[in-house]
Design a protein around this motif. Structure first.
Motif, PDB file in Angstrom:
ATOM      1  N   ARG B  47      15.953   0.425  39.729  1.00 20.93           N
ATOM      2  CA  ARG B  47      15.850   1.114  38.266  1.00 20.93           C
ATOM      3  C   ARG B  47      15.200   0.047  37.329  1.00 20.93           C
ATOM      4  NH1 ARG B  47      21.027   4.642  37.910  1.00 20.93           N
ATOM      5  NH2 ARG B  47      20.517   5.856  39.547  1.00 20.93           N
ATOM      6  N   SER B 252       8.108   4.920  34.420  1.00 20.11           N
ATOM      7  CA  SER B 252       7.830   5.503  35.771  1.00 20.11           C
ATOM      8  C   SER B 252       6.741   4.821  36.533  1.00 20.11           C
ATOM      9  CB  SER B 252       7.838   7.031  35.502  1.00 20.11           C
ATOM     10  OG  SER B 252       6.499   7.211  34.744  1.00 20.11           O
ATOM     11  N   GLN B 310      11.355  11.431  31.567  1.00 22.04           N
ATOM     12  CA  GLN B 310      10.741  10.182  32.367  1.00 22.04           C
ATOM     13  C   GLN B 310       9.857   9.295  31.476  1.00 22.04           C
ATOM     14  OE1 GLN B 310       8.411  11.512  35.590  1.00 22.04           O
ATOM     15  NE2 GLN B 310       9.755  12.984  36.182  1.00 22.04           N
ATOM     16  N   TRP B 311       9.119   9.879  30.580  1.00 23.93           N
ATOM     17  CA  TRP B 311       8.218   9.322  29.880  1.00 23.93           C
ATOM     18  C   TRP B 311       8.765   8.813  28.288  1.00 23.93           C
ATOM     19  CZ3 TRP B 311       3.965  13.222  31.103  1.00 23.93           C
ATOM     20  CH2 TRP B 311       3.591  13.333  32.481  1.00 23.93           C
TER      21      TRP B 311
END
Lengths: 426, 719
Positions: B47, B252, B310-311
């Motif tokens: 991560r 990501s 995600q962004w």
């Protein structure tokens, strides 16, 4: 004639593209019958990854492709599926054109024979009509493109599809009489997997025949042409190997590719004869049998070329078939190439006694491969002998398929027919 | 033992570096590991790293080699702008000049052009534009001619360029030394003795961009360069155009690129006098605004959905499909009728199906969608809002959008807007916002602002192999060569907030300018490339930013196995953020061994040794680093180098892999059977080789033979 071929290509590409999108693609690419350690796509990916990590791809025992392949896919990585589909289409088109050329010659020969009244009465049934011959090239392309073996091989992204394309181009350029291209493609095929080396002799015979140079050791023109062809072939082979050296900066690839093919260190099961034999072989006999088995592939070239020197195209077919049967890491993709040639001699199959039996055996074996593999590896209820038995049977069944056109049984045809067939029709 | 050899052992040497709040610890220790047979592919899932202050020295060591790789790997026209030293740059320049295509006008020509531009009056603009086009065409022609006569001219040009560049270089060097002196002075003041070259080149640009001016002054003033105006400062002319590109690397691994083109015009559309002289502002839009008495207009076309999880947040949010909302002026009487007409006109302008907006999908929000510009309008009867979620955005929408720009797609940032790349992305959104804004802080006069925005998210996986490398060329298949000559400011920002020490990604060419901006409630740091400065383009005259994601690990050592010779070895140096999961996956195939290589109990399976993790774990109490002290034996085995952490080694479970086995009882049978098959093949071939065919007349019957004997005696022909 272009329309049916185009249709065939579209159908073939559609089938492949559809299969690429299914989960079958992953399953197929794991099958030992379809991919071998020599040409598995997974290993190409691994080799590329190693190259990216600045590790020589040949430092491990995973990658055995030639340097050209790795650099080819370095650029075509994103378009791998299209590349393999294109290779298949290219093979089919090349075979189509080659067989078309060949048929023209056969037809001309047949016409001369008819005019000269050299054909015995009981052989007239063997004369092929123009319509029959008209459809043969298309049948060849169809046999290649729609052969399930070719399809699974393409879907598994097995690099033998590329080798087949190179060999098909070699056949086409030989048929067209282009000695230089023929030598270059032959060198490329040899570079990819040593065995096509044996195709050198039939190609030479064909080119000599085309130029009306008799095969006579006392004739200087024969020697001149032979040396010229060999020089072109060996020259391009040398260029390819040196190019690989300059791409990688080391000779590591020679033992990793050709050593791997010849010494058979990887005994992963496949459809060939080598794996179980050498897994069970006593250590002190290993080298001896290795030599025997490898020589076996190359051994038939010389006697066959003497026997079939009038029929170089048939010789090419036989050599390809023998390579597919006796090579060290065969896959079904290799089979599909020689199977594509079967329609060329289909008028002779009526003399074959057990063609039905043989085709049944081949079909049954193909179905039994995955079943027995599952029983052995996953279920544990069968052992290796089951799978081995099937590979044996598969190899045995292939022998009459490749030899059948020449093994006419004289019981059903008169000997005159047989003689005529042998002398004229293939 | 033989079997083990053949199998090939996997040794994993994983060294972890566990990062906690303040402590950044690192340690390497060799350990043994997991194994399998043939092929191995490893996947590392880690991560994101939090913003943990860490030692910059760790990563600088790896950089030179990476740069070397990078230079080796760039292919196909993509130019890498690494961070070479001055001498190297010069050398590269020398080598590159031979290859350079004459498509770009040389620097001198550009300068001349710009000079001309500045000297001319604004009134002559349209003529000037035409002339410019003409001159450009001429230039193109001349470049074509140059191509023809290139071989002759090349040498002279090369010489010229070389001399000019040498001059520039020397001046630059002088300035550099001057700057360095200044910096050293500053550093002395600040009592900082550690001087790192990388840090030296980076200078901070204040929010007001004062430093930038200093930088401008330092660079030899290029003739004709329009002065870089700051966004808040009042535009010197009646209308003003600014362009800007923000690139934000997302967590990501995707890349978010946001273009903004802003045209501000002092014209008063609300007043009575008709606006008829257009310069930078697009006439088509201006006429629409005038005709329909539009106060504010917001239109967006979006393909794809913004993945906020995600962004993160986009700079300019927009819904999928088309969205249109308009505030009309209070002079409009028939709002619905005007709205209908306006949608039809806009549908024509943007080649979109906005004409499908009617009463069934139009609403009048009463609480949201307040005007974004000035004006205190409360009557929501003048607001219309509609969305068309089905609208597909494609090239035909992009082309009219680009036509609204003063430079079209000819120069400036808009050269990057090539539809074949823009629509090959995960998210694409383009918008036009028209609103009245204040001209000065006191808001005495208003001006019309047109903002054209375009947001794209490029997919990480489209490049194949998951290679996390991005460059302008890769994203847009173009590089930047010049700013739009009409723009007062043309800048490229790259968000480097998550990358304070360059451990997540590496940006090249490095820019010395950094700026901070508060956006979305967060203070972000950006690297700035000012396109109006020739220096931004470097020696290659094109700007191609290259962004290389660094792997989550600092170091990978992989040694592939050789059957029967050596095992696999995989060592990884990982820096793990707290509360994260890292997975190392090894794919393997089952190999068949020779029957003598199996263990006596082959069906038991083969063991794969444990993998080893060595880690420095933050300690709660201060560790004792003095190993000579008298301590209990159990606490003094691993030497302790730092007070804040202790050493730990973790072994994983060994694996038991079941390999397929041959039948050990039948080597003779196998040899016999296989040889039989070979013999079948050989026999068939032998048969073929030796068989000859002869015409053999069937022997006649007894009666016929007797008849023939008689016939022979008689002298008549035989039967």
């Amino acid at each position: 004639m272009a329309a049916p071929l185009a249709l065939l290509l579209i159908v073939a590409v559609t089938i492949r593209a559809a299969l690429f999108r299914t989960s079958l693609a992953n399953l197929i690419s794991e099958r030992v019958e379809v991919v071998s350690p020599l040409n598995a796509w997974k290993r190409v990916v691994e080799g590329l990854a190693l190259l990216d990590l600045d590790i020589s791809p040949y430092s491990g025992d995973v990658f055995h492709e030639t340097p050209m392949v790795i650099y080819l896919f370095h650029f075509l990585m994103d378009y791998a599926e299209i590349t393999f589909m294109l290779a298949d289409c290219l093979t089919a088109v090349a075979l189509y054109l080659a067989v078309k050329d060949y048929n023209k010659q056969v037809f001309r020969k047949q016409k001369f024979a008819l005019e000269a009244d050299r054909i015995p009465m009981d052989c007239l049934e063997l004369i092929r009509s123009p319509t029959e011959m008209y459809y043969i090239p298309l049948k060849v392309a169809m046999f290649y493109l729609l052969n399930p073996f070719t399809i699974v091989s393409c879907v598994a992204k097995c690099t033998c599809g590329l080798n087949n394309a190179v060999i098909a181009l070699f056949i086409l350029s030989t048929m067209r009489g282009s000695a230089l291209l023929s030598a270059i493609f032959l060198a490329l095929a040899t570079y990819q997997s040593i065995y096509p080396l044996t195709l050198c002799v039939p190609a030479l015979l064909y080119l000599l025949q085309r130029l009306y140079i008799p095969v006579n050791v006392r004739r200087s023109s024969f020697w001149f042409y032979t040396l010229q062809y060999l020089f072109m072939f060996l020259g391009s082979l040398l260029v390819l190997i040196c190019l690989s050296f300059f791409l990688l900066g080391s000779w590591d690839f020679l033992p990793a590719v050709y050593g791997f093919i010849l010494s058979v260190p990887d005994l992963t099961p496949n459809i060939g004869l080598f794996w179980y034999f050498f897994a069970e072989m006593f250590d002190h006999f290993r080298l001896f049998f290795l030599c025997v088995f490898q020589i076996n592939v190359f051994f038939y070239t010389l006697p066959l070329s003497i026997k079939l020197k009038e029929h170089p195209v048939f010789l090419i077919f036989m050599q390809i078939a023998l390579i597919a049967i006796f090579k060290s890491y065969p896959t079904v993709g290799d089979l599909s190439l020689y199977m594509a040639f079967l329609p060329v001699w289909n008028h002779l199959y009526r003399f074959l006694r057990n063609i039905f039996l043989v085709s049944c055996v081949l079909l049954a074996c193909s179905a039994l491969f995955p079943v027995l593999w599952h029983l052995w590896i996953y279920a544990g209820s069968a052992n290796s002998n089951f799978y081995y038995a099937i590979t044996l049977l598969f190899s045995v069944a292939q022998v009459p398929v490749c030899l059948s056109p020449s093994l006419l049984s004289s019981r059903e045809s008169s000997s005159k027919t047989a003689l005529f067939t042998h002398s004229l029709l293939f | 033992m033989a079997a083990r050899r053949c199998l090939g052992l996997w040794f994993f040497l994983i060294t972890l570096c566990v990062v906690s709040t303040g402590a950044d610890v690192l340690h390497t220790t060799p350990v043994t590991g997991t194994e399998s047979s043939a092929a191995g592919t490893e996947t590392v899932v880690a991560r994101e790293l939090p913003e943990a202050p860490s030692d910059p020295g760790e990563h600088t060591a790896a950089e030179p080699t990476r740069e070397g790789e990078q230079n080796d790997r760039t292919r196909g026209g993509e130019q890498t702008l690494g961070q070479p030293t001055r001498e190297e740059e010069q050398e590269q320049e020398k080598t590159r000049e031979g290859e350079q295509t004459p498509a770009q006008p040389t620097r001198e020509e550009e300068e001349e052009e710009e000079e001309q531009e500045q000297t001319r009056g604004e009134e002559e603009f349209t003529r000037e534009e035409e002339e410019e086009e003409l001159t450009r065409e001429e230039e193109e022609l001349t470049t074509e001619e140059e191509e023809l006569t290139r071989e002759e001219e090349e040498q002279t040009r090369e010489e010229e360029e070389l001399t000019t560049e040498e001059e520039e270089l020397t001046t630059e060097e002088e300035e550099l030394t001057r700057e360095e002196e200044e910096q050293t002075r500053e550093e002395e003041e600040e009592q900082q003795t550690t001087a790192q070259q990388e840090e030296q080149t980076k200078r901070w640009e204040a929010t007001e961009l004062e430093e930038e001016h200093v930088h401008d002054a330092a660079v030899p003033p290029l003739a004709g360069d329009p002065p870089a105006a700051d966004p808040p400062s009042p535009p010197p002319s009646k209308d003003d155009f600014q362009e800007e590109l923000v690139i934000r690397p997302l967590h990501s691994g995707d890349i978010y690129a946001s273009f903004q083109f802003r045209t501000v015009w002092d014209a008063d559309f609300m007043g009575d006098q008709k606006v008829s002289h257009y310069r930078l502002f697009p006439k088509s839009l201006g006429q629409v605004i005038t005709k329909f008495s539009v106060r504010e207009l917001h239109i967006s076309f979006t393909q794809g959905y913004w993945r906020t999880m995600q962004w993160g947040q986009p700079y300019l949010p927009s819904p999928p499909g088309a969205e249109l909302w308009v505030w009309f002026q209070d002079t409009v009487t028939d709002v619905d009728g005007t709205w209908k007409e306006l949608t039809n006109v806009l549908s024509g302008i943007f080649c979109a199906s906005l004409n499908f907006i009617d009463s069934t999908n139009t609403v009048q929000p009463s609480a949201s969608f307040k005007p974004l510009g000035i004006g205190n309008v409360t009557d929501h009867s003048f607001l219309r809002y509609a969305t068309l979620p089905r609208e597909i955005v494609c090239t035909e929408n992009l082309t009219p959008w680009k036509k609204l720009l003063p430079c079209g797609s000819k120069a400036g940032l808009s050269v990057l807007l090539k539809s074949e790349k823009l629509f090959h992305s995960t998210f694409h959104s383009q918008a036009v916002h028209v609103r009245p804004v204040c001209q000065d802080p006191q808001c005495r006069t208003t001006s019309m602002e047109l903002r054209q925005t375009l947001n794209v998210v490029f997919d990480l996986h489209t490049s194949g192999q998951g290679k996390r490398e991005w460059s302008l060329f890769k994203m847009f298949s173009r590089t930047l060569t010049e700013a739009c000559p009409l723009a007062s400011s043309s800048k490229v920002y790259v968000d480097v907030t998550d990358n304070p020490q360059g451990e997540q990604f590496e940006l090249s060419p490095a820019t010395p300018l950094l700026t901070q901006a508060v956006v979305l409630g967060d203070r972000r740091t950006y690297s700035v490339y000012d396109l109006t400065q020739q220096a931004s383009f470097g020696s290659s005259r094109s700007l191609n930013m290259l962004l290389r994601w660094k792997a989550a690990d600092g170091y990978i050592h992989y040694q592939p196995s050789k059957d029967r010779e050596r095992p696999h070895l995989l060592e990884m140096l990982l820096q793990l953020p707290p509360n994260s999961v890292t997975e190392v996956t090894v794919e393997f195939e089952r190999a068949l061994l020779k029957w003598t290589e199996y263990t006596p109990d082959p069906n038991h399976g083969f063991y794969v040794g444990s993998s080893v993790i060595s880690a420095l774990v933050p300690s709660v109490v201060a560790m004792d680093t003095n190993s000579t002290l008298d301590r209990p034996l159990f606490s003094s085995f691993f030497p302790c180098k730092e007070e804040a952490s202790y050493f730990m080694r973790v072994y994983t479970e060994p694996l038991l892999v079941n390999l397929p086995t041959p039948d050990f009882s039948m080597p003779y049978n196998v040899i016999c059977l296989t040889c039989t098959v070979v013999a079948v093949g050989y026999g068939s071939l032998y048969n073929l080789l030796t068989r000859t065919f002869q015409v053999d007349e069937p022997s006649p019957g007894l009666a016929k033979r007797i008849a023939n004997v008689i016939r022979r005696f008689r002298g008549v022909p035989l039967l």
